[in-house]
Design an enzyme around this catalytic site. Structure first.
Site, PDB file in Angstrom:
ATOM      1  N   GLY A   1       0.823  -1.216   0.000  1.00 55.18           N
ATOM      2  CA  GLY A   1       0.000   0.000   0.000  1.00 55.18           C
ATOM      3  C   GLY A   1       0.853   1.261   0.000  1.00 55.18           C
TER       4      GLY A   1
ATOM      5  N   CYS B   1       2.050   2.265   3.415  1.00 54.45           N
ATOM      6  CA  CYS B   1       2.535   1.142   4.233  1.00 54.45           C
ATOM      7  C   CYS B   1       4.021   1.217   4.491  1.00 54.45           C
ATOM      8  CB  CYS B   1       2.297  -0.175   3.512  1.00 54.45           C
ATOM      9  SG  CYS B   1       0.590  -0.483   3.172  1.00 54.45           S
TER      10      CYS B   1
ATOM     11  N   ARG C   1      -5.367  -4.464  14.055  1.00 53.52           N
ATOM     12  CA  ARG C   1      -5.036  -4.956  12.723  1.00 53.52           C
ATOM     13  C   ARG C   1      -3.604  -5.477  12.681  1.00 53.52           C
ATOM     14  NH1 ARG C   1      -3.443  -3.030   7.500  1.00 53.52           N
ATOM     15  NH2 ARG C   1      -4.797  -4.112   6.037  1.00 53.52           N
TER      16      ARG C   1
ATOM     17  N   ARG D   1      -4.451   8.428   5.649  1.00 45.11           N
ATOM     18  CA  ARG D   1      -3.489   7.840   6.583  1.00 45.11           C
ATOM     19  C   ARG D   1      -3.577   6.323   6.618  1.00 45.11           C
ATOM     20  NH1 ARG D   1      -6.401   9.890  12.181  1.00 45.11           N
ATOM     21  NH2 ARG D   1      -8.031   8.320  12.267  1.00 45.11           N
TER      22      ARG D   1
ATOM     23  N   ASP E   1      -5.099  -6.190  -3.006  1.00 46.46           N
ATOM     24  CA  ASP E   1      -5.247  -5.045  -2.107  1.00 46.46           C
ATOM     25  C   ASP E   1      -3.971  -4.217  -2.000  1.00 46.46           C
ATOM     26  OD1 ASP E   1      -5.780  -3.318   0.004  1.00 46.46           O
ATOM     27  OD2 ASP E   1      -5.476  -4.860   1.534  1.00 46.46           O
TER      28      ASP E   1
ATOM     29  N   GLN F   1       3.288   1.090  11.484  1.00 45.31           N
ATOM     30  CA  GLN F   1       3.573   0.385  10.220  1.00 45.31           C
ATOM     31  C   GLN F   1       2.915   1.135   9.069  1.00 45.31           C
ATOM     32  OE1 GLN F   1       3.190  -3.910  10.123  1.00 45.31           O
ATOM     33  NE2 GLN F   1       3.369  -4.030  12.336  1.00 45.31           N
TER      34      GLN F   1
ATOM     35  N   GLY G   1      -7.029   2.213  -1.690  1.00 48.19           N
ATOM     36  CA  GLY G   1      -7.047   3.231  -0.645  1.00 48.19           C
ATOM     37  C   GLY G   1      -6.748   4.583  -1.256  1.00 48.19           C
TER      38      GLY G   1
HETATM   39  P1  XMP Z   1      -3.167   1.882  -1.353  1.00 47.39           P
HETATM   40  O1  XMP Z   1      -1.901   1.659  -2.092  1.00 47.39           O
HETATM   41  O2  XMP Z   1      -4.370   1.625  -2.178  1.00 47.39           O
HETATM   42  O3  XMP Z   1      -3.164   0.766  -0.195  1.00 47.39           O
HETATM   43  O4  XMP Z   1      -3.193   3.203  -0.687  1.00 47.39           O
HETATM   44  C1  XMP Z   1      -4.257   0.534   0.659  1.00 47.39           C
HETATM   45  C2  XMP Z   1      -4.019  -0.716   1.462  1.00 47.39           C
HETATM   46  O5  XMP Z   1      -2.871  -0.575   2.324  1.00 47.39           O
HETATM   47  C3  XMP Z   1      -3.034  -1.392   3.483  1.00 47.39           C
HETATM   48  N1  XMP Z   1      -2.800  -0.535   4.652  1.00 47.39           N
HETATM   49  C4  XMP Z   1      -1.651  -0.497   5.346  1.00 47.39           C
HETATM   50  N2  XMP Z   1      -0.534  -1.253   5.242  1.00 47.39           N
HETATM   51  N3  XMP Z   1       0.427  -0.001   7.011  1.00 47.39           N
HETATM   52  C5  XMP Z   1       0.505  -1.007   6.102  1.00 47.39           C
HETATM   53  O6  XMP Z   1       1.540  -1.673   6.034  1.00 47.39           O
HETATM   54  C6  XMP Z   1      -0.671   0.790   7.171  1.00 47.39           C
HETATM   55  O7  XMP Z   1      -0.701   1.690   7.991  1.00 47.39           O
HETATM   56  C7  XMP Z   1      -1.771   0.512   6.298  1.00 47.39           C
HETATM   57  N4  XMP Z   1      -3.011   1.051   6.193  1.00 47.39           N
HETATM   58  C8  XMP Z   1      -3.613   0.390   5.158  1.00 47.39           C
HETATM   59  C9  XMP Z   1      -4.433  -1.947   3.445  1.00 47.39           C
HETATM   60  O8  XMP Z   1      -4.336  -3.263   3.013  1.00 47.39           O
HETATM   61  C10 XMP Z   1      -5.137  -1.047   2.439  1.00 47.39           C
HETATM   62  O9  XMP Z   1      -6.227  -1.651   1.823  1.00 47.39           O
END
Ligand code: XMP
Length: 499
Positions: free
Chosen positions: A315, A318, A414, A399, A351, A426, A374
């Protein structure tokens, strides 16, 4: 020519979408004929393979309504109380008009002191006693208030009553665009209040909203609706004991599918929760994850999941791969998990890491049935939160659910960090540019995806998956120079006034 996916992804490298490129195939159909209908999970059918991620800066009721009306689906985040999450599901399921505001209610005697009094809404709803249960008198438009404030010499507070536009007509909250449009012309009014089944005023639809909704590019005659005619809506839950109580409330609110939200889904907690959901609510589909390996996938499939969510650290917000040294390149992860999941008929959600339509084509052609997004949806009108101006740009906050800021609200579950004394982030907090409504830009993304499918000779998702498995889909790794060549290069900035 080129490599099969099987061969390419078995060489010990972790590839992401930008690393690989498909070779074109023969075209014998127009792009408009590409059928993107798909499955989110075993029993949830969608006509569009797009899913909004359960994140608190991406997905609440407004996103759920718009994604469902486009033919996709949204998963409501769980970074709030169970009652509040259930209420977000109920709101999304009850509405049929694709635009939603979160209005503030005030009585006519109240005072407005600044635009903050409007919160994120374009108007304040005015009722007799100032609460949603009393009768609607009308509204105060944010823009009208700003305009007249600018012309007022005596600055200071102003009474709601002085700005009130009378608009007492109400209709049930389940009215769709056609019915609302009809009511506006029959009652000769420029707005109608929406009233819930319990008689509570919940929102206002104005003529402007109707004009905007009519102007969005049409994708489908009907969006994602269940047998009862309500939008399909998903929700995220965790794997703790109290999530069973949360689940009960979500089911009562009518949720169609639940996603067990974990950054590493191959755990005893998740296996037990999958079995619990399947046992107690056999009518609800449960999606497990996140996973990135065939072994993780196999284990969740054995436990009875109806869908798998794939991605770890891919992500945009991430930091899992850097903080924990665990994860996988997203193209490899999607291909590997799909190649085991399809044998059991379990749909895969790719995802994270989607930043353009080409990524969607790659994810779906490598075996996924949907993509979850996201950042691609953050910054839209439907994403929660207010727009702010930052260095001259209109932006909204986006965020990670593993950012310290989000975890403070409860999302640390999570990351299974709930019992840890020290919270380790994370994810990060950032901002995303204003993109307008998803109802406006998603149709363009879908059209681009259809053109990508046409180029590889796939007239549907099923046909793309068949090409992948029959080894007719060929691909290669792009070198760094090939990636530069594939992007815009060799230009200086174009300033129209000189041409
Ligand atoms: P995109 O790239 O679409 O990713 O913005 C969204 C996905 O990222 C995951 N997600 C996280 N992964 N730390 C992580 O390692 C985070 O804080 C975090 N928040 C979301 C999640 O799978 C989401 O759908």
């Amino acid at each position: 020519d080129g490599f099969t996916a099987e061969k390419l992804f078995n060489q010990g490298f972790s590839y992401t979408y930008d690393d690989v490129i498909f070779l074109p195939n023969y075209i014998d159909f127009p792009a408009d004929d590409v059928n993107l209908s798909t499955k989110l999970s075993r029993n949830v059918n969608l006509s569009v393979p797009l899913v909004a991620s359960p994140m608190d800066t991406v997905c609440e009721s407004a996103m759920a309504i718009s994604m469902a009306s486009l033919g996709g689906i949204a998963i409501i985040h769980s970074n709030t109380t169970a009652a509040a999450q259930a209420s977000l599901v109920r709101t999304a399921k009850s509405r049929r008009f694709p635009v939603l505001h979160n209005p503030v209610f005030l009585p006519p005697s109240a005072e407005i002191t600044s635009t903050d009094d409007f919160a994120d809404s374009p108007f304040i709803l005015v009722t007799e006693s100032g609460n949603p249960k009393s009768s609607l008198l009308g509204y105060v438009s944010r823009q009208d208030w700003i305009n007249s404030e600018a012309n007022r010499s005596d600055k200071g507070s102003s009474r709601v009553h002085d700005y009130l536009v009378e608009a007492p007509v109400t209709v049930p909250w389940s009215y769709d665009l056609v019915k609302i449009d009809q009511t506006l012309s029959e009652k000769k009014t420029n707005s109608v209040g929406l009233v819930s089944d319990d008689g509570e005023l919940v929102d206002l639809v104005t003529e402007d909203d109707v004009v905007r909704a009519k102007g969005y590019p049409k994708v489908l005659a009907k969006g994602s609706v269940g047998a009862n005619g309500e939008w399909l809506v998903g929700a995220a839950i965790g794997t703790r004991e109290e999530d069973k109580e949360r689940l009960e409330q979500l089911v009562k609110a009518g949720v169609d599918v639940v996603v067990l939200d974990s950054s590493q889904g191959h755990s005893i907690y998740q296996l037990e929760m999958i079995k619990y959901v399947k046992n107690v609510y056999p009518e609800i589909d449960v999606i497990g994850g996140n996973v990135v390996t065939m072994n993780q996938a196999e284990s969740l499939i054995q436990a009875g999941v109806d869908g798998l969510r794939v991605g770890m650290g891919s992500g945009s917000i991430c930091t899992t791969q850097e903080v924990c040294a665990v994860g996988r390149g997203q193209a490899t992860a999607v291909f590997k998990v799909s190649s085991i999941a399809y044998k059991s008929g379990i749909p895969v959600i790719a995802d994270g890491g989607i930043s353009n339509s080409g990524h969607v084509v790659k994810a779906l052609s490598l075996g996924a049935s949907t993509v979850m997004m996201g950042s691609f949806l953050a910054g839209s009108t439907e994403a929660p939160g207010a727009y702010v101006y930052q260095n001259g740009q209109r932006v909204k906050k986006y965020r990670g659910m593993g950012s310290l800021e989000a975890m403070t609200k409860g999302s640390d579950q999570r990351y299974l960090g709930d019992t840890a004394k020290l919270k380790i982030a994370q994810g990060v907090v950032g901002a995303v540019k204003d993109k307008g409504s998803v109802l406006n830009f998603i149709p363009y993304t879908l059209q681009a995806v259809k053109q990508g499918f046409q180029d590889i000779g796939a007239c549907s998702l099923q046909s793309a998956h068949d090409l992948l498995r029959s080894k007719e889909l060929r691909l290669e790794v792009r070198t760094g120079a090939a990636q530069v060549e594939g992007g815009i290069h060799g230009l200086v900035s174009y300033e129209k006034k000189y041409f």
